[in-house]
Design a protein around this motif. Structure first.
Motif, PDB file in Angstrom:
ATOM      1  N   PHE A  19      36.090   4.326 -17.535  1.00 46.95           N
ATOM      2  CA  PHE A  19      35.553   4.450 -16.184  1.00 46.95           C
ATOM      3  C   PHE A  19      36.677   4.370 -15.159  1.00 46.95           C
ATOM      4  CE2 PHE A  19      35.598   0.011 -17.357  1.00 46.95           C
ATOM      5  CZ  PHE A  19      36.062  -0.658 -16.233  1.00 46.95           C
ATOM      6  N   GLN A  20      36.407   4.930 -14.001  1.00 50.66           N
ATOM      7  CA  GLN A  20      37.335   4.838 -12.869  1.00 50.66           C
ATOM      8  C   GLN A  20      36.851   3.727 -11.943  1.00 50.66           C
ATOM      9  OE1 GLN A  20      38.804   8.567 -11.165  1.00 50.66           O
ATOM     10  NE2 GLN A  20      38.459   7.730  -9.120  1.00 50.66           N
ATOM     11  N   TRP A  21      37.799   2.938 -11.422  1.00 50.70           N
ATOM     12  CA  TRP A  21      37.424   1.770 -10.634  1.00 50.70           C
ATOM     13  C   TRP A  21      38.415   1.547  -9.504  1.00 50.70           C
ATOM     14  CZ3 TRP A  21      39.589  -3.573 -11.330  1.00 50.70           C
ATOM     15  CH2 TRP A  21      38.911  -4.524 -10.540  1.00 50.70           C
ATOM     16  N   THR A  22      37.893   1.289  -8.313  1.00 51.98           N
ATOM     17  CA  THR A  22      38.712   0.911  -7.163  1.00 51.98           C
ATOM     18  C   THR A  22      38.350  -0.521  -6.769  1.00 51.98           C
ATOM     19  OG1 THR A  22      38.879   3.175  -6.318  1.00 51.98           O
ATOM     20  CG2 THR A  22      39.270   1.392  -4.752  1.00 51.98           C
ATOM     21  N   THR A  32      35.615 -12.789 -17.075  1.00 54.10           N
ATOM     22  CA  THR A  32      35.978 -12.332 -18.416  1.00 54.10           C
ATOM     23  C   THR A  32      34.843 -11.417 -18.881  1.00 54.10           C
ATOM     24  OG1 THR A  32      34.879 -14.222 -19.460  1.00 54.10           O
ATOM     25  CG2 THR A  32      37.232 -14.456 -18.955  1.00 54.10           C
ATOM     26  N   HIS A  33      35.009 -10.798 -20.051  1.00 52.64           N
ATOM     27  CA  HIS A  33      33.955  -9.930 -20.560  1.00 52.64           C
ATOM     28  C   HIS A  33      34.038  -9.850 -22.077  1.00 52.64           C
ATOM     29  CE1 HIS A  33      37.464  -7.390 -20.231  1.00 52.64           C
ATOM     30  NE2 HIS A  33      37.365  -7.391 -18.925  1.00 52.64           N
ATOM     31  N   THR A  34      33.038  -9.249 -22.663  1.00 48.19           N
ATOM     32  CA  THR A  34      32.951  -9.212 -24.114  1.00 48.19           C
ATOM     33  C   THR A  34      33.797  -8.115 -24.735  1.00 48.19           C
ATOM     34  OG1 THR A  34      30.972  -7.818 -23.908  1.00 48.19           O
ATOM     35  CG2 THR A  34      30.628 -10.187 -24.139  1.00 48.19           C
ATOM     36  N   SER A  35      34.387  -7.269 -23.937  1.00 43.80           N
ATOM     37  CA  SER A  35      35.203  -6.172 -24.459  1.00 43.80           C
ATOM     38  C   SER A  35      36.687  -6.462 -24.267  1.00 43.80           C
ATOM     39  CB  SER A  35      34.862  -4.872 -23.725  1.00 43.80           C
ATOM     40  OG  SER A  35      35.235  -4.981 -22.359  1.00 43.80           O
ATOM     41  N   LEU A  36      37.510  -5.711 -24.966  1.00 49.91           N
ATOM     42  CA  LEU A  36      38.934  -5.623 -24.656  1.00 49.91           C
ATOM     43  C   LEU A  36      39.115  -4.480 -23.668  1.00 49.91           C
ATOM     44  CD1 LEU A  36      40.396  -5.967 -28.272  1.00 49.91           C
ATOM     45  CD2 LEU A  36      40.138  -7.758 -26.560  1.00 49.91           C
ATOM     46  N   GLU A  37      40.197  -4.553 -22.873  1.00 53.91           N
ATOM     47  CA  GLU A  37      40.423  -3.517 -21.860  1.00 53.91           C
ATOM     48  C   GLU A  37      41.889  -3.133 -21.783  1.00 53.91           C
ATOM     49  OE1 GLU A  37      37.105  -3.809 -18.311  1.00 53.91           O
ATOM     50  OE2 GLU A  37      39.033  -4.779 -18.002  1.00 53.91           O
ATOM     51  N   ILE A  38      42.094  -1.854 -21.480  1.00 60.59           N
ATOM     52  CA  ILE A  38      43.419  -1.329 -21.147  1.00 60.59           C
ATOM     53  C   ILE A  38      43.230  -0.505 -19.881  1.00 60.59           C
ATOM     54  CG2 ILE A  38      45.387   0.061 -21.888  1.00 60.59           C
ATOM     55  CD1 ILE A  38      44.368  -0.311 -24.754  1.00 60.59           C
ATOM     56  N   GLY A  39      43.962  -0.858 -18.824  1.00 61.88           N
ATOM     57  CA  GLY A  39      43.811  -0.167 -17.551  1.00 61.88           C
ATOM     58  C   GLY A  39      45.100   0.482 -17.095  1.00 61.88           C
ATOM     59  N   CYS A  40      44.977   1.608 -16.415  1.00 65.32           N
ATOM     60  CA  CYS A  40      46.134   2.310 -15.856  1.00 65.32           C
ATOM     61  C   CYS A  40      45.860   2.590 -14.382  1.00 65.32           C
ATOM     62  CB  CYS A  40      46.370   3.619 -16.607  1.00 65.32           C
ATOM     63  SG  CYS A  40      47.698   4.628 -15.903  1.00 65.32           S
ATOM     64  N   CYS A  41      46.781   2.163 -13.506  1.00 62.85           N
ATOM     65  CA  CYS A  41      46.662   2.483 -12.088  1.00 62.85           C
ATOM     66  C   CYS A  41      47.038   3.944 -11.882  1.00 62.85           C
ATOM     67  CB  CYS A  41      47.575   1.576 -11.265  1.00 62.85           C
ATOM     68  SG  CYS A  41      47.555   1.949  -9.497  1.00 62.85           S
ATOM     69  N   ILE A  42      46.146   4.714 -11.253  1.00 60.68           N
ATOM     70  CA  ILE A  42      46.429   6.137 -11.045  1.00 60.68           C
ATOM     71  C   ILE A  42      46.786   6.453  -9.600  1.00 60.68           C
ATOM     72  CG2 ILE A  42      45.069   6.906 -13.017  1.00 60.68           C
ATOM     73  CD1 ILE A  42      42.786   7.579 -11.086  1.00 60.68           C
ATOM     74  N   PHE A  85      40.075   2.629 -16.612  1.00 59.89           N
ATOM     75  CA  PHE A  85      39.988   1.568 -17.615  1.00 59.89           C
ATOM     76  C   PHE A  85      39.295   2.077 -18.870  1.00 59.89           C
ATOM     77  CE2 PHE A  85      40.938  -1.669 -14.417  1.00 59.89           C
ATOM     78  CZ  PHE A  85      41.650  -2.591 -15.183  1.00 59.89           C
ATOM     79  N   ILE A  86      39.856   1.682 -20.009  1.00 63.39           N
ATOM     80  CA  ILE A  86      39.209   1.882 -21.298  1.00 63.39           C
ATOM     81  C   ILE A  86      38.743   0.509 -21.756  1.00 63.39           C
ATOM     82  CG2 ILE A  86      39.448   2.761 -23.653  1.00 63.39           C
ATOM     83  CD1 ILE A  86      40.042   4.843 -21.432  1.00 63.39           C
ATOM     84  N   ILE A 132      41.507   9.834 -23.206  1.00 63.97           N
ATOM     85  CA  ILE A 132      40.276   9.164 -23.627  1.00 63.97           C
ATOM     86  C   ILE A 132      39.219   9.278 -22.530  1.00 63.97           C
ATOM     87  CG2 ILE A 132      39.221   6.923 -24.128  1.00 63.97           C
ATOM     88  CD1 ILE A 132      41.731   6.130 -25.611  1.00 63.97           C
ATOM     89  N   HIS A 133      39.629   9.045 -21.287  1.00 65.81           N
ATOM     90  CA  HIS A 133      38.686   9.154 -20.157  1.00 65.81           C
ATOM     91  C   HIS A 133      38.102  10.559 -20.075  1.00 65.81           C
ATOM     92  CE1 HIS A 133      37.746   9.553 -15.728  1.00 65.81           C
ATOM     93  NE2 HIS A 133      37.008   8.515 -16.087  1.00 65.81           N
TER      94      HIS A 133
END
Length: 298
Positions: A19-22, A32-42, A85-86, A132-133
């Motif tokens: 997803f895209q997030w601002t 916190t959350h139940t998932s793992l995350e990898i984020g990239c600033c675009i 974010f993935i 992936i996105h």
């Protein structure tokens, strides 16, 4: 510091999403959350907080987030940041190779969540995250398989990058725990067609039921019951569109104990009946014609 535990629901048959997030320009509660995350600033700028750590955000920066560390990002008021974010369930990596989870098993105060844009690693990760996105957004043929394979590729790159900071004792301890978790998940995936219970899963690794339940939820984000339901429905949907097996046979082969509970669960998941799902998603006429043509050419 406020702690919100966010539950993640995945819209795909494998537990991965993008997803895209601002971020807001005002500081929101840490979570916190139940998932793992990898984020990239675009684009844009801001800051990213991980408990007591604070990183400046620039385009191309990568951030690694596990399930336990409190975190939140905040945008610059003049130049708000935007991320791709993935997020994904740890079970994807556990079932592939338990070592791939080691980069996410960091000690918070010592771990560098930030991979700067100018590094070689960030340059390798950014296009993979974007792909992936795109795959999950466009949902072309084979998109889940490609997204999963790219995620594994990303995790291999992270493992190679972080392995030097993991002591031999940490490696031994974490690897042993993940091996047991993988054994547990493999048992579930092998036997989901039968009426397995928490006690059966606990017995495979020699854990108590309480510990098994706690760690299963911690590393998959779901109870065993919910995980089994998702796994069974995924297999049902696969067989509905790739075979002409009777719906009743598919129901019981995939571990459902009654047709009534199966129909309720299937409708809640898809909004359709199994018959309607098969009609909407079965092999297309083009494939059927291709098959007929191949038969005639033999």
């Amino acid at each position: 510091m406020t702690n919100l535990k966010l539950h993640i629901d995945y819209p795909h048959d494998i537990p991965i999403d993008a997803f895209q997030w601002t971020p807001e320009t005002t500081l929101e509660p840490f979570h916190t959350h139940t998932s793992l995350e990898i984020g990239c600033c675009i684009s844009g700028s801001g800051v990213f907080y991980f408990e007591q750590k604070c990183y400046t955000v620039r385009p191309g920066d990568i951030f690694i987030v596990n399930q336990t560390e409190l975190h939140i990002a905040q945008s610059d008021e003049v130049d708000p940041s935007t991320f791709i974010f993935i997020n994904f369930d740890p079970s994807i990596l556990l079932l592939e190779d338990e070592k791939l989870l080691l980069p996410y098993s960091y000690q918070s105060e010592k771990f560098q969540n930030h991979i700067p844009a100018e590094t070689s690693l960030a340059c390798q990760l950014q296009p993979r995250i974007m792909t992936i996105h795109e795959e999950l957004s466009q949902q072309d043929v084979g998109y889940l398989s490609r997204a999963r394979s790219i995620l594994i590729d990303i995790s291999v790159l992270l493992l190679r990058n972080y392995i030097g900071s993991i002591s031999s004792e940490q490696w031994r301890r974490m690897n042993h725990s993940y091996r047991e978790l993988r054994q547990m998940l493999e048992f579930v995936h092998r036997h989901f067609g039968s009426n397995i219970q928490l006690a059966d899963v606990a017995q495979t690794v020699g854990w108590s039921q309480a510990r098994t339940s706690r760690l299963f939820r911690e590393y998959t984000g779901k109870s065993l019951r919910d995980y089994l339901a998702q796994l069974r429905l995924s297999e049902v949907k696969k067989r509905l569109v790739t075979t002409d097996d009777l719906i009743a046979n598919i129901c019981f082969d995939c571990g459902f104990q009654s047709m009534a509970s199966f129909y309720r669960a299937f409708h809640a998941n898809t909004g359709t009946s199994p018959k309607e799902y098969r009609e909407m998603n079965g092999l297309s006429e083009d494939f059927e014609k291709l098959g007929d043509a191949n038969e005639k050419s033999k």
